[in-house]
Design a protein around this motif. Structure first.
Motif, PDB file in Angstrom:
ATOM      1  N   PHE A   1       0.855  -1.188   0.000  1.00 44.57           N
ATOM      2  CA  PHE A   1       0.000   0.000   0.000  1.00 44.57           C
ATOM      3  C   PHE A   1       0.885   1.230   0.000  1.00 44.57           C
ATOM      4  O   PHE A   1       1.717   1.405   0.896  1.00 44.57           O
ATOM      5  CB  PHE A   1      -0.917   0.012   1.224  1.00 44.57           C
ATOM      6  CG  PHE A   1      -1.858   1.183   1.262  1.00 44.57           C
ATOM      7  CD1 PHE A   1      -2.979   1.215   0.454  1.00 44.57           C
ATOM      8  CD2 PHE A   1      -1.616   2.263   2.103  1.00 44.57           C
ATOM      9  CE1 PHE A   1      -3.851   2.302   0.471  1.00 44.57           C
ATOM     10  CE2 PHE A   1      -2.480   3.352   2.136  1.00 44.57           C
ATOM     11  CZ  PHE A   1      -3.598   3.370   1.321  1.00 44.57           C
TER      12      PHE A   1
ATOM     13  N   SER B   1       1.131   5.663  -1.295  1.00 45.09           N
ATOM     14  CA  SER B   1       0.389   6.857  -1.695  1.00 45.09           C
ATOM     15  C   SER B   1       1.378   8.008  -1.891  1.00 45.09           C
ATOM     16  O   SER B   1       2.477   7.979  -1.331  1.00 45.09           O
ATOM     17  CB  SER B   1      -0.647   7.233  -0.626  1.00 45.09           C
ATOM     18  OG  SER B   1      -0.020   7.501   0.618  1.00 45.09           O
TER      19      SER B   1
ATOM     20  N   ARG C   1      -2.317   2.207  -5.743  1.00 43.92           N
ATOM     21  CA  ARG C   1      -1.988   2.274  -4.320  1.00 43.92           C
ATOM     22  C   ARG C   1      -2.047   0.901  -3.649  1.00 43.92           C
ATOM     23  O   ARG C   1      -1.441   0.702  -2.607  1.00 43.92           O
ATOM     24  CB  ARG C   1      -2.953   3.227  -3.607  1.00 43.92           C
ATOM     25  CG  ARG C   1      -2.874   4.660  -4.109  1.00 43.92           C
ATOM     26  CD  ARG C   1      -3.846   5.529  -3.351  1.00 43.92           C
ATOM     27  NE  ARG C   1      -3.817   6.908  -3.808  1.00 43.92           N
ATOM     28  CZ  ARG C   1      -3.740   7.972  -3.009  1.00 43.92           C
ATOM     29  NH1 ARG C   1      -3.685   7.803  -1.698  1.00 43.92           N
ATOM     30  NH2 ARG C   1      -3.734   9.189  -3.496  1.00 43.92           N
ATOM     31  N   ILE C   2      -2.818   0.017  -4.221  1.00 42.59           N
ATOM     32  CA  ILE C   2      -2.999  -1.320  -3.643  1.00 42.59           C
ATOM     33  C   ILE C   2      -2.425  -2.332  -4.619  1.00 42.59           C
ATOM     34  O   ILE C   2      -2.947  -2.521  -5.721  1.00 42.59           O
ATOM     35  CB  ILE C   2      -4.487  -1.608  -3.398  1.00 42.59           C
ATOM     36  CG1 ILE C   2      -5.106  -0.515  -2.526  1.00 42.59           C
ATOM     37  CG2 ILE C   2      -4.659  -2.981  -2.760  1.00 42.59           C
ATOM     38  CD1 ILE C   2      -6.619  -0.591  -2.430  1.00 42.59           C
TER      39      ILE C   2
ATOM     40  N   VAL D   1      -7.671   2.980   2.696  1.00 44.98           N
ATOM     41  CA  VAL D   1      -7.016   2.086   3.667  1.00 44.98           C
ATOM     42  C   VAL D   1      -7.916   0.900   3.979  1.00 44.98           C
ATOM     43  O   VAL D   1      -7.467  -0.259   3.997  1.00 44.98           O
ATOM     44  CB  VAL D   1      -6.653   2.856   4.957  1.00 44.98           C
ATOM     45  CG1 VAL D   1      -6.224   1.888   6.058  1.00 44.98           C
ATOM     46  CG2 VAL D   1      -5.540   3.864   4.678  1.00 44.98           C
TER      47      VAL D   1
ATOM     48  N   ALA E   1      -7.895  -1.477   1.042  1.00 42.68           N
ATOM     49  CA  ALA E   1      -6.620  -2.190   0.940  1.00 42.68           C
ATOM     50  C   ALA E   1      -6.533  -3.315   1.960  1.00 42.68           C
ATOM     51  O   ALA E   1      -6.193  -4.461   1.623  1.00 42.68           O
ATOM     52  CB  ALA E   1      -5.459  -1.219   1.131  1.00 42.68           C
TER      53      ALA E   1
ATOM     54  N   VAL F   1       3.213  -1.511   4.176  1.00 42.98           N
ATOM     55  CA  VAL F   1       2.271  -0.396   4.192  1.00 42.98           C
ATOM     56  C   VAL F   1       3.006   0.919   4.425  1.00 42.98           C
ATOM     57  O   VAL F   1       3.698   1.084   5.434  1.00 42.98           O
ATOM     58  CB  VAL F   1       1.207  -0.608   5.290  1.00 42.98           C
ATOM     59  CG1 VAL F   1       0.292   0.608   5.391  1.00 42.98           C
ATOM     60  CG2 VAL F   1       0.394  -1.870   5.006  1.00 42.98           C
TER      61      VAL F   1
ATOM     62  N   THR G   1      -3.512   4.414   8.396  1.00 43.64           N
ATOM     63  CA  THR G   1      -2.912   3.079   8.253  1.00 43.64           C
ATOM     64  C   THR G   1      -2.574   2.459   9.598  1.00 43.64           C
ATOM     65  O   THR G   1      -2.378   1.248   9.700  1.00 43.64           O
ATOM     66  CB  THR G   1      -1.619   3.139   7.412  1.00 43.64           C
ATOM     67  OG1 THR G   1      -0.661   3.994   8.066  1.00 43.64           O
ATOM     68  CG2 THR G   1      -1.892   3.657   5.999  1.00 43.64           C
TER      69      THR G   1
END
Length: 462
Positions: A90, A92, A101-102, A147, A150, A164, A175
């Protein structure tokens, strides 16, 4: 009338997937953006609890810091995949698509799996939104929703481990509803002061919140005050702190064709004659940090990684938008540097690894960033700067940025062009001036700037 054949059915399915994905993206983007966050874990924690806390069904490596987070996260993930693990990642922000992002197994999550995870979490998000509204509170933000998606997707895959990257800060970052076995700290510097604090100690205190009980914290070289904050947090929760330059680090580094040769000392052994397919001294340190993080995760820092695993991973790792060559003739580089420390690292990499006869900057900076210090950092390596705006609504007005640039570079080294495509064309012409041999273009100033230029040059995948 005959039933449509398989290709037609598949085409119709793909069309519906794209339509639904656009619809969901629009709904998510309608929420408060990630630069307008709500510093609280309450809402995301409630959603995860309603879901049965899927984020606790797999181990996690958690990465924070100011610059280098995405690259370090990607290097950690690539090393883990080389060992044979199925890894969730993950990161960003994204360059082109929310799905970037995932990542699962090294690929952006497919639209079908993204939509399935979103549909799973949406009823619980709506429940928490309603409860928050009843108490005059905000809806869940854009970032909080991603989040939740994910963490649910990683559990559904399932992944063997998730890597992450925090969105901003640490302790109250959305997160941080995980109990990571390994917490990773890239260099901490000033950024996002309006949320994190005006001093590096305040910022470090917030970021230290990702260190959990009985974990191993792995930190890059830091300011002495930052290390004191991390050490205090580690002692408070019973974690072990390891630090670059003491417990691990870079042994040797040489510039190579298309990357760098390096040797590193991990937590459990030395690793020599490695090749990293990324540019810049900062990426070598990110790689050393990643090696230490993986050794902390896989063997508690007592089992050295196999050198062939590292060679395979490091020579293949990518970090789109980070000193990335996206075109030749003239060479066009994009870099997402968006704060002074990032711009300094970019300048050092350009000075060490590239030999342009002339280098033209295409610069667009967000209005809440320290544009003056970013421009001052780039001044020594740019022969001319073309000031423009990115597609972000937060992009600084070109006239305002141009006036600031003229104070630093001088009027004769600055051109202001409102439209980014035209600015890129003009920069290319300036780089080609005199025959085009040895000229280059650097597009930088924000993640959006890097993304826009990648897309203009046909690089819309990561």
């Amino acid at each position: 009338m005959p039933a449509p054949d398989a290709p037609q059915r598949e085409a119709a399915r793909q069309l519906e997937l794209r339509r639904r994905m656009r619809e969901v993206e629009t709904d998510i983007l309608a929420r408060a953006p990630e630069h307008d966050l709500e510093p609280s874990l309450d809402r995301i924690a409630q959603v995860m609890e309603l879901l049965g806390d899927p984020q606790r069904s797999y181990p996690v490596i958690h990465v924070t810091g100011t610059n280098g987070k995405s690259s370090t996260t990607r290097i950690i993930e690539r090393i883990l995949r080389e060992t044979g693990l199925n890894v969730g990642r993950f990161t960003s922000p994204h360059l082109h698509s929310l799905r970037e992002r995932i990542s699962i197994g090294g690929e952006s999550i497919p639209a079908e799996k993204f939509l399935a995870a979103y549909d799973d979490v949406l009823p619980f998000i709506e429940t928490v939104d309603a409860a928050s509204a009843a108490a005059d509170g905000p809806r869940m933000t854009f970032f909080e929703v991603l989040v939740a998606v994910a963490y649910a997707a990683f559990a559904d895959a399932p992944v063997d481990v998730a890597v992450v990257e925090v969105g901003m800060g640490g302790g109250w970052d959305a997160t941080n509803v995980i109990d990571a076995q390994v917490s990773v700290f890239t260099p901490v510097a000033l950024d996002h002061q309006h949320f994190l604090g005006d001093t590096i100690i305040e910022i470090a205190t917030e970021k230290a919140g990702i260190i959990k009980a009985d974990a191993i914290a792995v930190s890059s070289v830091q300011d002495e005050g930052v290390l004191a904050v991390l050490a205090e947090r580690a002692e408070e929760v019973g974690a072990r702190l390891t630090v670059e330059g003491v417990d691990f680090g870079v042994l040797t580094r040489d510039v190579g064709v298309g990357g760098q040769q390096l040797s590193v000392r991990g937590l459990a052994g030395d690793h020599e004659d490695l090749f990293l397919s990324l540019h810049g001294t900062h990426q070598v340190h990110n790689a050393a940090l990643a090696v230490a993080a993986v050794e902390a995760f896989l063997g508690g820092g007592e089992q050295a990684l196999d050198d062939e695993v590292l060679r395979g991973a490091l020579m293949d790792v990518t970090s789109p938008g980070r000193l990335e060559i996206v075109r030749r003739s003239p060479t066009v580089l994009v870099d997402a540097a968006h704060n002074p420390s990032g711009a300094l690292a970019l300048r050092e990499a350009l000075e060490e690894e590239f030999t342009f006869v002339r280098l033209i900057g295409v610069v667009a900076i967000l209005k809440d960033k320290d544009a003056q210090q970013i421009l001052e950092a780039l001044d020594p390596v740019l022969d001319h700067v073309v000031v423009t705006r990115s597609s972000s609504p937060r992009s600084m007005r070109p006239e305002t940025l141009g006036a600031l640039a003229a104070e630093i570079f001088g009027d004769h080294r600055v051109t202001v062009i409102e439209n980014l495509p035209d600015a890129l064309d003009h920069a290319g012409a300036l780089a080609d001036d005199g025959g085009g041999v040895g000229g280059g273009v650097l597009a930088t100033g924000s993640v959006t700037t890097a993304a826009d230029v990648r897309m203009l040059l046909g690089r819309n995948e990561v």
